[in-house]
Scaffold this motif. Sequence first.
Motif, PDB file in Angstrom:
ATOM      1  N   LYS A 472       0.811  -1.221   0.000  1.00 54.03           N
ATOM      2  CA  LYS A 472       0.000   0.000   0.000  1.00 54.03           C
ATOM      3  C   LYS A 472       0.850   1.279   0.000  1.00 54.03           C
ATOM      4  N   PRO A 473       1.849   1.418   0.879  1.00 59.47           N
ATOM      5  CA  PRO A 473       2.644   2.654   0.830  1.00 59.47           C
ATOM      6  C   PRO A 473       3.443   2.792  -0.459  1.00 59.47           C
ATOM      7  N   PHE A 474       3.885   1.678  -1.046  1.00 59.38           N
ATOM      8  CA  PHE A 474       4.579   1.754  -2.334  1.00 59.38           C
ATOM      9  C   PHE A 474       3.624   2.250  -3.420  1.00 59.38           C
ATOM     10  N   GLU A 475       2.366   1.797  -3.344  1.00 56.32           N
ATOM     11  CA  GLU A 475       1.371   2.250  -4.306  1.00 56.32           C
ATOM     12  C   GLU A 475       1.189   3.759  -4.209  1.00 56.32           C
ATOM     13  N   ARG A 512      16.341   1.011  -0.355  1.00 53.46           N
ATOM     14  CA  ARG A 512      16.617   1.338   1.053  1.00 53.46           C
ATOM     15  C   ARG A 512      17.259   2.714   1.181  1.00 53.46           C
ATOM     16  N   ASP A 513      18.289   2.995   0.366  1.00 53.88           N
ATOM     17  CA  ASP A 513      18.945   4.302   0.429  1.00 53.88           C
ATOM     18  C   ASP A 513      17.995   5.415  -0.006  1.00 53.88           C
ATOM     19  N   ALA A 514      17.194   5.149  -1.022  1.00 55.84           N
ATOM     20  CA  ALA A 514      16.294   6.186  -1.522  1.00 55.84           C
ATOM     21  C   ALA A 514      15.243   6.586  -0.493  1.00 55.84           C
ATOM     22  N   LEU A 515      14.991   5.705   0.498  1.00 57.87           N
ATOM     23  CA  LEU A 515      13.991   5.997   1.533  1.00 57.87           C
ATOM     24  C   LEU A 515      14.622   6.333   2.879  1.00 57.87           C
ATOM     25  N   GLY A 548       3.098  12.641  12.126  1.00 53.85           N
ATOM     26  CA  GLY A 548       3.484  11.539  13.008  1.00 53.85           C
ATOM     27  C   GLY A 548       3.332  10.169  12.389  1.00 53.85           C
ATOM     28  N   ASP A 549       2.892  10.119  11.150  1.00 56.38           N
ATOM     29  CA  ASP A 549       2.795   8.835  10.455  1.00 56.38           C
ATOM     30  C   ASP A 549       4.170   8.494   9.879  1.00 56.38           C
ATOM     31  N   PRO A 554       8.016   0.777   7.215  1.00 56.00           N
ATOM     32  CA  PRO A 554       7.482  -0.461   6.629  1.00 56.00           C
ATOM     33  C   PRO A 554       7.930  -0.679   5.194  1.00 56.00           C
ATOM     34  N   MET A 555       8.188   0.401   4.450  1.00 61.17           N
ATOM     35  CA  MET A 555       8.687   0.209   3.087  1.00 61.17           C
ATOM     36  C   MET A 555      10.120  -0.322   3.109  1.00 61.17           C
ATOM     37  N   ARG A 556      10.957   0.255   3.990  1.00 55.64           N
ATOM     38  CA  ARG A 556      12.356  -0.204   4.061  1.00 55.64           C
ATOM     39  C   ARG A 556      12.443  -1.649   4.556  1.00 55.64           C
ATOM     40  N   GLU A 557      11.489  -2.052   5.357  1.00 58.91           N
ATOM     41  CA  GLU A 557      11.517  -3.414   5.889  1.00 58.91           C
ATOM     42  C   GLU A 557      11.323  -4.474   4.797  1.00 58.91           C
ATOM     43  N   GLN A 558      10.798  -4.056   3.649  1.00 59.56           N
ATOM     44  CA  GLN A 558      10.597  -5.012   2.558  1.00 59.56           C
ATOM     45  C   GLN A 558      11.842  -5.169   1.688  1.00 59.56           C
ATOM     46  N   VAL A 559      12.861  -4.361   1.959  1.00 65.06           N
ATOM     47  CA  VAL A 559      14.070  -4.361   1.142  1.00 65.06           C
ATOM     48  C   VAL A 559      15.204  -4.984   1.940  1.00 65.06           C
TER      49      VAL A 559
END
Length: 565
Positions: A472-475, A512-515, A548-549, A554-559
Amino acid sequence: MGLLLCAGCGDRPVAEPGVDALADRLPPLYDPASLSAQVIPNSDLPPEGTRSLFDQLVAQNGALPYPFESVVDWLASLDVDGRRPTTVLIPHGRSLQKGRSSFADPRVVLSADVSPPPGVALTPPIKGRLFLGFVDAANEIEVLSYNEAAGRFEFQLVQDYCEGCTPRIVYARRNVCLTCHQNAAAIFPVRPWEETNAAPDIAAGIRDVHPNIDTLRGAPLGVRLAAPEAVDNATDIANMIPLAQRIWLDGCGPDTAGHACRRMLLGQALRFALAPGSFDPQSETAMALITRLAQHWPERGFELPDNDLKNRDPLEDDLYQGGWLAGLKRAVFGRDTARNNPVSEDKLEEFDALPSLPREFDPLTRRPPRRWSQPGDLDAVYALAQAFTATDVARLQAAGRIDAVVSAVQSAALDAHVAAVPFRRSEIMLALLDTLDADAMPTRWGLPVAELSPPIREGEPPLQLSADSVLKPFETYCFGCHRDNPSARLNFMAGASEAAVLERIEATDKIRDALDYERYRGTAKAGLLMPPDGSWQREHLERALAAGDDPLTPMREQVPALFDF
């Protein structure tokens, strides 16, 4: 298309067929057994190994800018002098988007009449080869873009082009487009262009709704007649290209004699391109070409379809209802009377549900040919000559005199390019310059097709994510640039399923670096952070972080991490 109320319709049915039905019964532009029909197919997707100019431009830019005014700025940046592409506004037109456009949200029609600067690359001509139509309420850009390698224009759509959406560049159903674009090229009304904002009443109607701005979607609210005239001229250039390709192939023929004919045709086109003022259509070589062409010429000639639509004043017919009642409605309700346009998930159904245009104004009406081209007209000579840019001409002139350039056409290096293939200006230029031993050889322009992501056909469903998907956040923040991007290098979030997309993300450690905002924000590497600064995705991300969100973790955790213990 609704009902046609007319007198003297003869045996023609009163009930007009819809666009789908017209597309199904579309007559071929020319003999389907002809060489040109075999070499230049009528498929929805571009022929294998080819792509449109639009795909190439977007891939080299990295992504299609948003919003549409940024597209206008981007195309202006491609011009050697920073000139902006020509735009006109059409609140009540005749396109498939007409049900969504209005004075509040007029359709922007853009002709990319820009000239790239000279450089080491063999940059293509763009004028007459790229047109866009955009209505904000439709969330869709219609694209007409030339495909040089295929020798044809491509009909494309940018779907879901809106803030918070994931845009998709797809190839449209070609036969649907050909119901109006009957030469597989651009169409436009003729002078005085009363549908456009060059007409005072149209411009006034737009200003009434937008009194405090001068431009809308990157287009001026009012323009002089020179603006629609420039669009009209560009569509005339486009209209000659399919005819030139047919003459190049069918007018010369498939065999060895056809190859020799194409050499003669190319030689005359080069003579005209290099010195139009001294070109003699009655010269011995020109007459020899005419004689050769006459051997394969159809008895009636080659059809030049009419790309000109009859001028129409939408305020006079008040959206397809003419007469005194239209004037009364305008007097009482103003220019933009409520239309109660139907809104449908199926845009063809929505279009067909609108009241029909009178036949003389309807682009769906089969238009008779503008004329029938004959060998002595030398249409292909002039049309192919304008395929060479000013930079091309300068390069050829620097490489040799006119006679030397024309003689180079006989070189074996041209064999593959004068065979039964489309006329491809860039391949011919490279072969000519190589034969002439040019001092500075240009590089090929554009990405190799192998470096572009596979083309997508209209109707292929977009990825549907489950409610709790980790994607979802990648979308929200990433798909806009990294999914369905024409550049394969940037298309690393493609995939037909959630699992396939996630697998590709997990294999792309540079994400990962991009985020990594915490590490790079405020440093020299801040420019590496994604989404890019200035994008709506970046703006939304910054708002989420400020509230605060945290969508980044969670996006980095997928990489994968650098060290995965």
